[in-house]
Every structure is written in structure tokens, then in C-alpha cells.
Design a protein around this motif. Structure first.
Motif, PDB file in Angstrom:
ATOM      1  N   PRO A  26       0.819  -1.222   0.000  1.00 16.99           N
ATOM      2  CA  PRO A  26       0.000   0.000   0.000  1.00 16.99           C
ATOM      3  C   PRO A  26       0.844   1.260   0.000  1.00 16.99           C
ATOM      4  O   PRO A  26       1.990   1.264   0.455  1.00 16.99           O
ATOM      5  CB  PRO A  26      -0.799  -0.117   1.296  1.00 16.99           C
ATOM      6  N   ARG A  27       0.225   2.279  -0.507  1.00 18.38           N
ATOM      7  CA  ARG A  27       0.894   3.579  -0.525  1.00 18.38           C
ATOM      8  C   ARG A  27       0.288   4.454   0.550  1.00 18.38           C
ATOM      9  O   ARG A  27      -0.901   4.417   0.795  1.00 18.38           O
ATOM     10  CB  ARG A  27       0.694   4.256  -1.877  1.00 18.38           C
ATOM     11  N   TYR A  28       1.107   5.265   1.119  1.00 18.72           N
ATOM     12  CA  TYR A  28       0.640   6.184   2.139  1.00 18.72           C
ATOM     13  C   TYR A  28       1.082   7.590   1.755  1.00 18.72           C
ATOM     14  O   TYR A  28       2.209   7.790   1.334  1.00 18.72           O
ATOM     15  CB  TYR A  28       1.208   5.810   3.506  1.00 18.72           C
ATOM     16  N   ASP A  29       0.149   8.504   1.933  1.00 20.92           N
ATOM     17  CA  ASP A  29       0.466   9.899   1.647  1.00 20.92           C
ATOM     18  C   ASP A  29       0.837  10.602   2.944  1.00 20.92           C
ATOM     19  O   ASP A  29       0.181  10.413   3.968  1.00 20.92           O
ATOM     20  CB  ASP A  29      -0.736  10.595   1.010  1.00 20.92           C
ATOM     21  N   PHE A  30       1.848  11.395   2.858  1.00 18.71           N
ATOM     22  CA  PHE A  30       2.285  12.171   4.006  1.00 18.71           C
ATOM     23  C   PHE A  30       2.381  13.631   3.612  1.00 18.71           C
ATOM     24  O   PHE A  30       2.541  13.965   2.448  1.00 18.71           O
ATOM     25  CB  PHE A  30       3.665  11.702   4.489  1.00 18.71           C
ATOM     26  N   ARG A  31       2.292  14.456   4.618  1.00 14.41           N
ATOM     27  CA  ARG A  31       2.512  15.881   4.383  1.00 14.41           C
ATOM     28  C   ARG A  31       3.521  16.385   5.389  1.00 14.41           C
ATOM     29  O   ARG A  31       3.460  16.047   6.564  1.00 14.41           O
ATOM     30  CB  ARG A  31       1.207  16.678   4.523  1.00 14.41           C
ATOM     31  N   CYS A  32       4.435  17.169   4.888  1.00 17.39           N
ATOM     32  CA  CYS A  32       5.459  17.728   5.749  1.00 17.39           C
ATOM     33  C   CYS A  32       4.957  19.048   6.305  1.00 17.39           C
ATOM     34  O   CYS A  32       4.497  19.903   5.554  1.00 17.39           O
ATOM     35  CB  CYS A  32       6.749  17.944   4.962  1.00 17.39           C
ATOM     36  N   ARG A  33       5.021  19.160   7.613  1.00 12.35           N
ATOM     37  CA  ARG A  33       4.542  20.400   8.220  1.00 12.35           C
ATOM     38  C   ARG A  33       5.617  21.471   8.236  1.00 12.35           C
ATOM     39  O   ARG A  33       5.360  22.605   8.607  1.00 12.35           O
ATOM     40  CB  ARG A  33       4.057  20.114   9.645  1.00 12.35           C
ATOM     41  N   THR A  34       6.800  21.092   7.848  1.00 13.78           N
ATOM     42  CA  THR A  34       7.886  22.078   7.817  1.00 13.78           C
ATOM     43  C   THR A  34       7.890  22.822   6.490  1.00 13.78           C
ATOM     44  O   THR A  34       7.912  24.046   6.448  1.00 13.78           O
ATOM     45  CB  THR A  34       9.231  21.381   8.042  1.00 13.78           C
ATOM     46  N   CYS A  35       7.854  22.070   5.398  1.00 11.42           N
ATOM     47  CA  CYS A  35       7.906  22.726   4.087  1.00 11.42           C
ATOM     48  C   CYS A  35       6.592  22.565   3.331  1.00 11.42           C
ATOM     49  O   CYS A  35       6.479  22.991   2.198  1.00 11.42           O
ATOM     50  CB  CYS A  35       9.067  22.187   3.260  1.00 11.42           C
ATOM     51  N   ASP A  36       5.599  21.952   3.964  1.00  5.96           N
ATOM     52  CA  ASP A  36       4.259  21.835   3.403  1.00  5.96           C
ATOM     53  C   ASP A  36       4.229  21.005   2.125  1.00  5.96           C
ATOM     54  O   ASP A  36       3.338  21.141   1.303  1.00  5.96           O
ATOM     55  CB  ASP A  36       3.655  23.219   3.154  1.00  5.96           C
ATOM     56  N   ALA A  37       5.189  20.177   1.954  1.00  8.34           N
ATOM     57  CA  ALA A  37       5.196  19.310   0.782  1.00  8.34           C
ATOM     58  C   ALA A  37       4.419  18.035   1.095  1.00  8.34           C
ATOM     59  O   ALA A  37       4.345  17.604   2.240  1.00  8.34           O
ATOM     60  CB  ALA A  37       6.632  18.962   0.405  1.00  8.34           C
ATOM     61  N   THR A  38       3.823  17.500   0.064  1.00 11.23           N
ATOM     62  CA  THR A  38       3.190  16.198   0.214  1.00 11.23           C
ATOM     63  C   THR A  38       3.987  15.170  -0.565  1.00 11.23           C
ATOM     64  O   THR A  38       4.526  15.464  -1.633  1.00 11.23           O
ATOM     65  CB  THR A  38       1.737  16.229  -0.282  1.00 11.23           C
ATOM     66  N   PHE A  39       4.043  14.006  -0.017  1.00 10.25           N
ATOM     67  CA  PHE A  39       4.788  12.952  -0.684  1.00 10.25           C
ATOM     68  C   PHE A  39       4.157  11.632  -0.310  1.00 10.25           C
ATOM     69  O   PHE A  39       3.339  11.558   0.601  1.00 10.25           O
ATOM     70  CB  PHE A  39       6.268  12.987  -0.296  1.00 10.25           C
ATOM     71  N   GLU A  40       4.502  10.618  -1.026  1.00  7.22           N
ATOM     72  CA  GLU A  40       3.924   9.315  -0.737  1.00  7.22           C
ATOM     73  C   GLU A  40       5.021   8.273  -0.607  1.00  7.22           C
ATOM     74  O   GLU A  40       6.081   8.373  -1.218  1.00  7.22           O
ATOM     75  CB  GLU A  40       2.925   8.916  -1.809  1.00  7.22           C
ATOM     76  N   LEU A  41       4.717   7.320   0.225  1.00  3.89           N
ATOM     77  CA  LEU A  41       5.665   6.247   0.472  1.00  3.89           C
ATOM     78  C   LEU A  41       4.962   4.922   0.301  1.00  3.89           C
ATOM     79  O   LEU A  41       3.782   4.791   0.596  1.00  3.89           O
ATOM     80  CB  LEU A  41       6.211   6.327   1.902  1.00  3.89           C
ATOM     81  N   ARG A  42       5.695   3.958  -0.171  1.00  2.00           N
ATOM     82  CA  ARG A  42       5.198   2.592  -0.195  1.00  2.00           C
ATOM     83  C   ARG A  42       5.895   1.851   0.926  1.00  2.00           C
ATOM     84  O   ARG A  42       7.120   1.842   1.012  1.00  2.00           O
ATOM     85  CB  ARG A  42       5.533   1.915  -1.516  1.00  2.00           C
ATOM     86  N   ARG A  43       5.099   1.289   1.763  1.00  2.00           N
ATOM     87  CA  ARG A  43       5.681   0.577   2.888  1.00  2.00           C
ATOM     88  C   ARG A  43       4.717  -0.517   3.310  1.00  2.00           C
ATOM     89  O   ARG A  43       3.522  -0.436   3.032  1.00  2.00           O
ATOM     90  CB  ARG A  43       5.939   1.534   4.048  1.00  2.00           C
ATOM     91  N   PRO A  44       5.242  -1.508   3.963  1.00  2.00           N
ATOM     92  CA  PRO A  44       4.352  -2.565   4.430  1.00  2.00           C
ATOM     93  C   PRO A  44       3.371  -2.033   5.462  1.00  2.00           C
ATOM     94  O   PRO A  44       3.651  -1.057   6.155  1.00  2.00           O
ATOM     95  CB  PRO A  44       5.306  -3.588   5.065  1.00  2.00           C
ATOM     96  N   MET A  45       2.238  -2.682   5.542  1.00  2.21           N
ATOM     97  CA  MET A  45       1.229  -2.250   6.507  1.00  2.21           C
ATOM     98  C   MET A  45       1.777  -2.274   7.931  1.00  2.21           C
ATOM     99  O   MET A  45       1.360  -1.506   8.769  1.00  2.21           O
ATOM    100  CB  MET A  45       0.008  -3.161   6.432  1.00  2.21           C
ATOM    101  N   ALA A  46       2.697  -3.164   8.173  1.00  2.00           N
ATOM    102  CA  ALA A  46       3.266  -3.256   9.516  1.00  2.00           C
ATOM    103  C   ALA A  46       4.005  -1.995   9.903  1.00  2.00           C
ATOM    104  O   ALA A  46       4.178  -1.705  11.072  1.00  2.00           O
ATOM    105  CB  ALA A  46       4.195  -4.457   9.602  1.00  2.00           C
ATOM    106  N   GLN A  47       4.401  -1.237   8.888  1.00  2.00           N
ATOM    107  CA  GLN A  47       5.137  -0.004   9.163  1.00  2.00           C
ATOM    108  C   GLN A  47       4.294   1.228   8.862  1.00  2.00           C
ATOM    109  O   GLN A  47       4.821   2.324   8.699  1.00  2.00           O
ATOM    110  CB  GLN A  47       6.419   0.049   8.327  1.00  2.00           C
ATOM    111  N   ALA A  48       3.002   1.021   8.779  1.00  2.00           N
ATOM    112  CA  ALA A  48       2.122   2.132   8.398  1.00  2.00           C
ATOM    113  C   ALA A  48       2.227   3.290   9.380  1.00  2.00           C
ATOM    114  O   ALA A  48       2.094   4.441   9.007  1.00  2.00           O
ATOM    115  CB  ALA A  48       0.690   1.659   8.294  1.00  2.00           C
ATOM    116  N   GLY A  49       2.452   2.975  10.629  1.00  2.00           N
ATOM    117  CA  GLY A  49       2.480   4.030  11.628  1.00  2.00           C
ATOM    118  C   GLY A  49       3.875   4.539  11.926  1.00  2.00           C
ATOM    119  O   GLY A  49       4.050   5.398  12.764  1.00  2.00           O
ATOM    120  N   ALA A  50       4.834   4.017  11.217  1.00  2.00           N
ATOM    121  CA  ALA A  50       6.206   4.456  11.458  1.00  2.00           C
ATOM    122  C   ALA A  50       6.387   5.877  10.953  1.00  2.00           C
ATOM    123  O   ALA A  50       5.729   6.283  10.003  1.00  2.00           O
ATOM    124  CB  ALA A  50       7.175   3.524  10.751  1.00  2.00           C
TER     125      ALA A  50
END
Ligand code: ZN
Length: 73
Positions: free
Chosen positions: A2-26
Motif C-alpha cells: 500500500p501507498r501512504y500519503d504524508f505531508r510535511c509540516r515544515t515545508c508543506d510538501a506532500t509525498f507518498e511512500l510505499r511501505r508494508p502495513m506493519a510499518q504504516a504508523g512508522a
């Protein structure tokens, strides 16, 4: 994976990561190296897996309606 979308609160950029569900909260680190990121809740499109039986509604059906074109996001 699965892909997860993140947003950086420092530079306000959004990016996405592919990671296992086990690491979804990392914690994720922004491509710029910032660590103050938040995970966005987005519709995760899991493609390629034959789970479920009913076909999902196509995003670009063109069957009219407002919510297909993203005009009401
Ligand atoms: Zn950043």
C-alpha cells in the motif's frame, strides 16, 4: 504494497511512500529531510490483488454526476 500519503509540516510538501502495513504508523521523513510529517488519510488504491468480488466503481466512468471529475473533491 500500500501507498501512504504524508505531508510535511515544515515545508508543506506532500509525498507518498510505499511501505508494508506493519510499518504504516512508522514516522516518515520528508524528501527534504524534515521529520515533522503527518500521515494523510487517502483512498489507498490497492491494485493487482484479486481480493473481493464486486468490481469497484471506476473513477473515470463518465456516467455523469459531479463527484467523478473532482469538481467537488
Ligand atoms: Zn519537508
Amino acid at each position: 504494497m500500500p501507498r501512504y500519503d504524508f505531508r510535511c509540516r515544515t515545508c508543506d510538501a506532500t509525498f507518498e511512500l510505499r511501505r508494508p502495513m506493519a510499518q504504516a504508523g512508522a514516522p516518515a521523513v520528508c524528501p527534504q529531510g524534515h521529520e515533522d510529517t503527518v500521515k494523510l488519510l487517502s483512498a489507498v488504491a490497492v491494485t493487482g490483488s484479486a481480493s473481493g468480488g464486486a468490481p469497484q466503481q471506476a473513477p473515470s466512468g463518465g456516467g455523469g454526476g459531479c463527484c467523478g471529475g473532482g469538481c467537488c473533491s
